[in-house]
Design an enzyme around this catalytic site. Sequence first.
Site, PDB file in Angstrom:
ATOM      1  N   GLY A 162       7.269   6.803  22.842  1.00  0.00           N
ATOM      2  CA  GLY A 162       7.339   6.076  21.581  1.00  0.00           C
ATOM      3  C   GLY A 162       7.752   4.617  21.687  1.00  0.00           C
ATOM      4  N   THR A 163       7.442   3.962  22.811  1.00  0.00           N
ATOM      5  CA  THR A 163       7.789   2.530  22.885  1.00  0.00           C
ATOM      6  C   THR A 163       6.937   1.728  21.900  1.00  0.00           C
ATOM      7  OG1 THR A 163       6.257   2.033  24.703  1.00  0.00           O
ATOM      8  CG2 THR A 163       8.505   2.702  25.311  1.00  0.00           C
ATOM      9  N   HIS A 221      -4.907   1.194  22.756  1.00  0.00           N
ATOM     10  CA  HIS A 221      -5.400   1.742  24.025  1.00  0.00           C
ATOM     11  C   HIS A 221      -5.037   0.759  25.146  1.00  0.00           C
ATOM     12  CE1 HIS A 221      -7.817   4.139  26.706  1.00  0.00           C
ATOM     13  NE2 HIS A 221      -8.290   2.996  27.199  1.00  0.00           N
TER      14      HIS A 221
HETATM   15  C1  GAR Z   1       0.673   3.693  25.669  1.00  0.00           C
HETATM   16  O1  GAR Z   1       0.408   2.972  26.838  1.00  0.00           O
HETATM   17  C2  GAR Z   1      -0.601   3.846  24.859  1.00  0.00           C
HETATM   18  O2  GAR Z   1      -1.436   2.716  24.904  1.00  0.00           O
HETATM   19  C3  GAR Z   1      -1.249   4.998  25.564  1.00  0.00           C
HETATM   20  O3  GAR Z   1      -0.173   5.874  25.847  1.00  0.00           O
HETATM   21  C4  GAR Z   1       1.041   5.137  25.994  1.00  0.00           C
HETATM   22  C5  GAR Z   1       2.089   5.697  25.060  1.00  0.00           C
HETATM   23  O4  GAR Z   1       3.336   5.110  25.282  1.00  0.00           O
HETATM   24  N1  GAR Z   1      -2.251   5.590  24.753  1.00  0.00           N
HETATM   25  C6  GAR Z   1      -3.401   6.063  25.253  1.00  0.00           C
HETATM   26  O5  GAR Z   1      -3.667   6.099  26.430  1.00  0.00           O
HETATM   27  C7  GAR Z   1      -4.371   6.602  24.205  1.00  0.00           C
HETATM   28  N2  GAR Z   1      -5.698   6.656  24.732  1.00  0.00           N
HETATM   29  P1  GAR Z   1       4.498   5.139  24.196  1.00  0.00           P
HETATM   30  O6  GAR Z   1       4.671   6.594  23.768  1.00  0.00           O
HETATM   31  O7  GAR Z   1       5.696   4.625  24.919  1.00  0.00           O
HETATM   32  O8  GAR Z   1       4.076   4.268  23.040  1.00  0.00           O
END
Ligand code: GAR
Length: 205
Positions: A14-15, A109
């Site tokens: 969830g950053t 993305h």
């Molecule tokens: C992020 O890098 C986001 O762009 C990616 O997952 C990560 C989630 O991090 N999403 C995808 O790859 C979707 N295709 P987070 O939970 O720390 O926000």
Amino acid sequence: MTTAKIAVLVSGGGTNLQALIDAQNNNIIKHGKIELVISNNSEAYALTRARENSIDTAIVKRGTEMDIEDQIIKLLDEYEIDLIVLAGFMCILTEKFTSRYPERIINVHPSLIPSFCGKGFYGLKVHEAALAYGVKVTGATVHFVNEVPDGGRIIMQKAVAVGAHDTPEMLQRRVMRQAEWKILPVACEKVCRDIVSKKKNELVK
Ligand code: GAR
């Protein structure tokens, strides 16, 4: 209506959700308010971030009477949500869901679409693929979500340099810090502003 009601869908750390919460607190997001965080993973740290900021949370689960998309639709209706933000949500949504919310779902993305995107490209896998290909520049994209995975209209992109000795983890962190956490809140505000002005125009008609 002065603000659009936002639901953020998450699966992990969830950053990006945190970046949205910070942007809301710093008045970068002015035309939207995060009303609900929905996760398909009850262990997601993103849920803790939401709770710490007094944002309602909900968990959707497979193997219950209703499928995940119907559970999400029910919640979105209950909260009268205007904009759905996918922030690290690791489920592909079907056309049944996406066609209900045209230009009302956005996704972040971690690559420059159309590179390293689509089915099978998520999380660290995206950065592994970019390094394996040997690109010197990658980045992040915020786009509208339609029935084609990572195929909706692009709203915003930001490029990030790849280091000669990057590991996937190093690259992931740099893309988040330099691109995702910056463009997601700005894109979110832009879409919320458009939703609010569209609703105002509809009221005047
Ligand atoms: C992020 O890098 C986001 O762009 C990616 O997952 C990560 C989630 O991090 N999403 C995808 O790859 C979707 N295709 P987070 O939970 O720390 O926000």
